[in-house]
Structure formats: C-alpha cells, structure tokens
Design a protein around this motif. Sequence first.
Motif, short mmCIF file in Angstrom:
data_model
loop_
_atom_site.label_atom_id
_atom_site.label_comp_id
_atom_site.label_asym_id
_atom_site.label_seq_id
_atom_site.Cartn_x
_atom_site.Cartn_y
_atom_site.Cartn_z
N ILE A 203 -0.58 -7.66 -12.98
CA ILE A 203 -0.90 -9.07 -13.23
C ILE A 203 0.15 -9.92 -12.52
O ILE A 203 1.22 -10.20 -13.05
CB ILE A 203 -0.95 -9.41 -14.74
N LYS A 207 -2.83 -13.74 -10.06
CA LYS A 207 -3.83 -13.31 -11.05
C LYS A 207 -3.67 -14.05 -12.36
O LYS A 207 -4.65 -14.34 -13.06
CB LYS A 207 -3.73 -11.80 -11.27
N ILE A 211 -6.52 -16.12 -14.34
CA ILE A 211 -6.83 -15.97 -15.77
C ILE A 211 -6.80 -17.34 -16.45
O ILE A 211 -7.68 -17.67 -17.25
CB ILE A 211 -5.82 -15.02 -16.43
N SER A 215 -9.93 -19.61 -18.08
CA SER A 215 -9.85 -20.12 -19.46
C SER A 215 -9.79 -21.64 -19.51
O SER A 215 -9.46 -22.23 -20.53
CB SER A 215 -8.62 -19.53 -20.16
N VAL A 294 -1.16 -17.34 -20.84
CA VAL A 294 -1.55 -16.08 -20.19
C VAL A 294 -0.83 -14.90 -20.86
O VAL A 294 -1.42 -13.85 -21.10
CB VAL A 294 -1.24 -16.12 -18.68
N GLN A 297 -2.52 -13.66 -23.81
CA GLN A 297 -3.78 -12.95 -23.61
C GLN A 297 -3.58 -11.45 -23.68
O GLN A 297 -4.53 -10.69 -23.88
CB GLN A 297 -4.40 -13.32 -22.25
N LYS A 336 -10.58 -10.07 -25.38
CA LYS A 336 -10.12 -10.81 -24.20
C LYS A 336 -9.22 -9.96 -23.33
O LYS A 336 -9.34 -9.97 -22.10
CB LYS A 336 -9.39 -12.10 -24.65
N ILE A 340 -10.05 -8.96 -19.44
CA ILE A 340 -9.18 -9.39 -18.34
C ILE A 340 -8.67 -8.18 -17.55
O ILE A 340 -8.66 -8.19 -16.31
CB ILE A 340 -8.00 -10.22 -18.89
N LEU A 344 -11.72 -9.79 -13.54
CA LEU A 344 -12.58 -10.94 -13.81
C LEU A 344 -13.67 -11.09 -12.75
O LEU A 344 -13.40 -11.13 -11.55
CB LEU A 344 -11.74 -12.22 -13.87
N LYS A 349 -15.95 -13.99 -16.64
CA LYS A 349 -15.33 -15.31 -16.83
C LYS A 349 -16.10 -16.12 -17.85
O LYS A 349 -15.52 -16.81 -18.70
CB LYS A 349 -15.25 -16.06 -15.50
N LEU A 352 -15.31 -14.69 -21.16
CA LEU A 352 -13.96 -15.09 -21.56
C LEU A 352 -13.96 -16.51 -22.13
O LEU A 352 -13.32 -16.78 -23.15
CB LEU A 352 -13.01 -15.00 -20.37
#
Length: 555
Positions: A203, A207, A211, A215, A294, A297, A336, A340, A344, A349, A352
């Motif tokens: 991540i 990225k 995310i 959101s 993030v 998440q 979630k 993720i 995605l 998406k 999410l």
Amino acid sequence: MQNLDWIVLSITLLFIVFYGAWKTKGSKNVEEYIKGGNETKWWTIGLSVMATQASAITFLSTPGQAFHSGMGFVQFYFGLPIAMVIICLVFIPIYHKLQVYTAYEYLESRFDLKTRTLAAILFLIQRGLAAGITIFAPAIILSAVLGWDLIILNIIIGVLVIVYTVSGGTKAVSVTQKQQMGIIFSGMFIAFYLILDYLPDGITFTKALEIAGASDKMKVLDFSWDLNNRYTVWTGILGGTFLMLSYFGTDQSQVQRYLSGKSVKESQLGLIFNGLLKVPMQFFILLVGVMVFVFYQFNASPLNFNPKAEEAVVNSAYAQEYKVLEDKHREIESKKKTLILAGLTDKSKAQLQDLNEQDKLLKTQAKTIIDKTEQKVETNDKDYVFIHFILNNLPKGLIGLLLAVILSAAMSSTASELNALASTTAIDLYKRNQKKEKSEEHYVKMSKWFTLGWGVLAILVACVANLFDNLIQLVNIIGSIFYGNVLGIFLLAFFIKAVKSNAVFIGAIITQLIIIVVWYLDILPYLWLNALGCALVMGISTILQALDTSTTIEE
C-alpha cells in the motif's frame, strides 16, 4: 504515556517558556513591549502570523475534519492569498505611515474616539472569547483521552503562556513562535511519515490516495452554489477573503505581528510568505487526516473516538444496544479491508462507498444512543480522531513530541491573543482616556497587568466553556460574527471619505445586531456572515450619511 513521553513533553514546553522570558526581558518603553522595538525580520513575521492562526484547534480538529469529510475544508483558505495582497497594498502602508500601536488608532484619526472605541471593544469581545477557547480546546480533549483534570489543564496552559507573555510582550511572542513552529512542523511530518510506514506492504502513498479517493475523501473543489454546503470554492474565495481581510487586516492579534516589522517591506514580505505557505500547510494537515482514515481501513477503530462518550454508554442501560452496533461496525471494517486488499476496481469502489455509507449510518445511530445516556458528553468525535491515533499507535517519545505540538500551538495562539488584548486595552482604552501624562514605564507596567488580567479571564472562560460541534468551526464562527462589521468600518475609513463618524458608529451598531440575529436563526452559513457584515455596515452607513442633511462636508 510513558516516562520518556513526559520528559519530552516537559522539556519542550519549559524550554519555550524560559527561553522566551529570558530572551526578551527588560522592555523599558511601550514601543519595545508592544511593537518589539520594530526589529522583527520578515521570516519571523511570517512564522509568527502563521503560529497565531494555527492554534491547537488546527492540529486537533483539522485532521478529524478530513477523516470524516475529506479535503474540502481546504477551500476555506482560498481567500487568504487574495487578502494578503490587499493588506500589503492598502493596510500596511497606512499603519506604518501613521506609526500606530494598534489598528484602531487609525479609526480615531479618520472618524472619532467613539468609533475607535467601538471597534476596539468588538475586537476585545470576540478575541477574549476566542482566547478562552484556544486554551479550552486542547485541554478538554487531552482531559478526555488521558484522564487529566480539565480545570488543572486549563490553568497549566494559561499560566505557561502568561509567564513569558507578561515578561517580554510582543518580542517574547515572536521569539517563542519561531521555536513553536519548528516543533509543530517537525511533529506533523514525523506523524505523516509514520502513518505511511504503518500501512500494509504494497500500500504505497499513491494507492493510499486511491483508497481515499474511492471513499470520497479526496474531493478538494466544490463549485456548487448550494448555501447549505458550508465549504465550496465560492464560500472560500468570497466569504473567506472577507474573513481573512478582517482577521489579518483589523484583528490586533495579527496586526501586532507585522506592526513589529523593521520596515514596510519586511512586514509585506512576512504576509506574502504567510499567503504562499498557509494553504499548502492546511492542505498537508488535512492530508494527514485523510491518511489516518486510510490507516483505519486496515486497523480497528472505535465506533466513537471520544473515550468519554464510549465510557458513558458502556456504563449505561444501553450498553447491549451499543455493542450490537459495534459488532456491525467491526464486520464492516473487515469487509472493507478484504475489499481493498483484493484490489480496487470500478465494482469494488462502488461496494466500498456502500460500506462507508453503512458505517456512517452506524456512527449516527451510535451518537443517538450516547445522547440517551444521563451523562452529558460530546458525541461529535472529530476532535478526538488524531489524538486517538497518536496515543494508540506512535512509539514512546514521539507521543510526548506530538502532545508538545498540540500544546505549543495552543500556547502560541494564546500568547498572541493575550498580547493583542493587553495592547488594545492599554492603548485604545486606558492610555487614550488618561487626562494626565504618564511615564513610559507606567504604560509598560499597565500593559503587563492587562496581559495578566486577560490571561486570567481566558482561563476562566476555558473553565466554563462547553464543546461545540467542531472546535475549528467554533473559533471561525465567533470571528465571522464580528469580523465583517469591523472590516466594513475600515474599508469606509480607507475608501469612502464622504461617510463621517456618526453614520459609521450607528451603522456598525445596527449591523452587529442584524448579524447576531442572522447567525442565531441560521439563515446563512457562517462564512457568508463576513461578507454580509461588511456590506451591511458600508451600505447602512452610506445611507445614514446621505439622510443626515445636517452633516457638513468637513467635520
């Protein structure tokens, strides 16, 4: 908190206090105490102006604002660069030419004593309240999350500020604010780096932004004209420009920062520096909040970030009902995270966003349950998001540093406010109404006493204040109720020579009453109150002057 955190926190705060008091002791005249001897360089002015505006509320509430609502709040600051240019071209040359100690001195030379006094009193009311909130904001949050006594925290923050502000005046405020801004920037950059470092492998920052965007947290610009939407490009540019013009151009807590400049050029460069850096700084602070979102998440988060709220409901008859919501919240968090990590796509998406809406509904239901408890606790948890992350995820030592960031910000803003409140009281009310000549030492002494008095009053306001929605909004609401009116008075003074003192004085009183009613009835978003107040006082005063046939051309 561990012992290392206490050591870092204590050393940082005590260094600021004692350094400020030692470096600036011994002011012998009013110019040294109130204007810092006109020795301040442009970069010190720029940092001091930023530190005055960037209170603890900025570093507690802004990340929480982004966590819940995304990056849109940055639009609030879009009017700031415009305001900086106008102030540099109009306000600063006039203030320096007249060699004033306060902004309100100019109003007497243009209008009369009662108009100067009215503007000064409006400033004292709103800034006196704001000073208490500046102390109260970090105190109530730290009290809730650390279990510290709220009253003692209010007193500690207030007393630390009073010590060096009374001792050194404006120069002490400017000197310490450079240290405080260094601590603040260091702490926020370290926090940002650690948030990214704590994200799962794979991540990346890019990225993480994806995310956040999925959101709906990365929407920066809103061009709609919906008055129910508090933050849009138009409210930022129009309402924000009027607010920033009022704040930086007529609020003594800011005017005093650049009145201490060595020259007009130094003061102008300081404000331009602030204008160029402020919007990126707020963008970065909001981005920290988005990255915290993030982070959560992939990591468990509470249903409500205010520990006092959760404690109240857990110990109530609604504990089981609340636990059902918590279980659903954890289930949504798990879904979630799985979604993720799988990557995605357009479909995921949409899923999410649906899960986020479900979670938002759960949080609303949780607040309703908390409200049912007998204990009166704040259910709006925006101001607790960032401090929750700090205390539960940062390593030893850095917790103390980030708490020092929050308290340093509180101290820097409060110091500027107390300094300005004392200067305005001493110059615009006390000295102006003295019939006998007094020595310079006398006015320095009285300025110190006024600083102490306003400091004590700010602590008292902090001790009786109640949390109100989002703290950063509360401070701006208080300012918006008064700032537009005061700005209008100054614009009349600068540009409309036909309008005289009586018309302005009556127009300002009528305007203030109208603005309070408009705010109380919630007719307009608070940012528009700045433009409305400015337009009203200018319009009403011009009409009253036109109707006053007895007023001669030259007063």
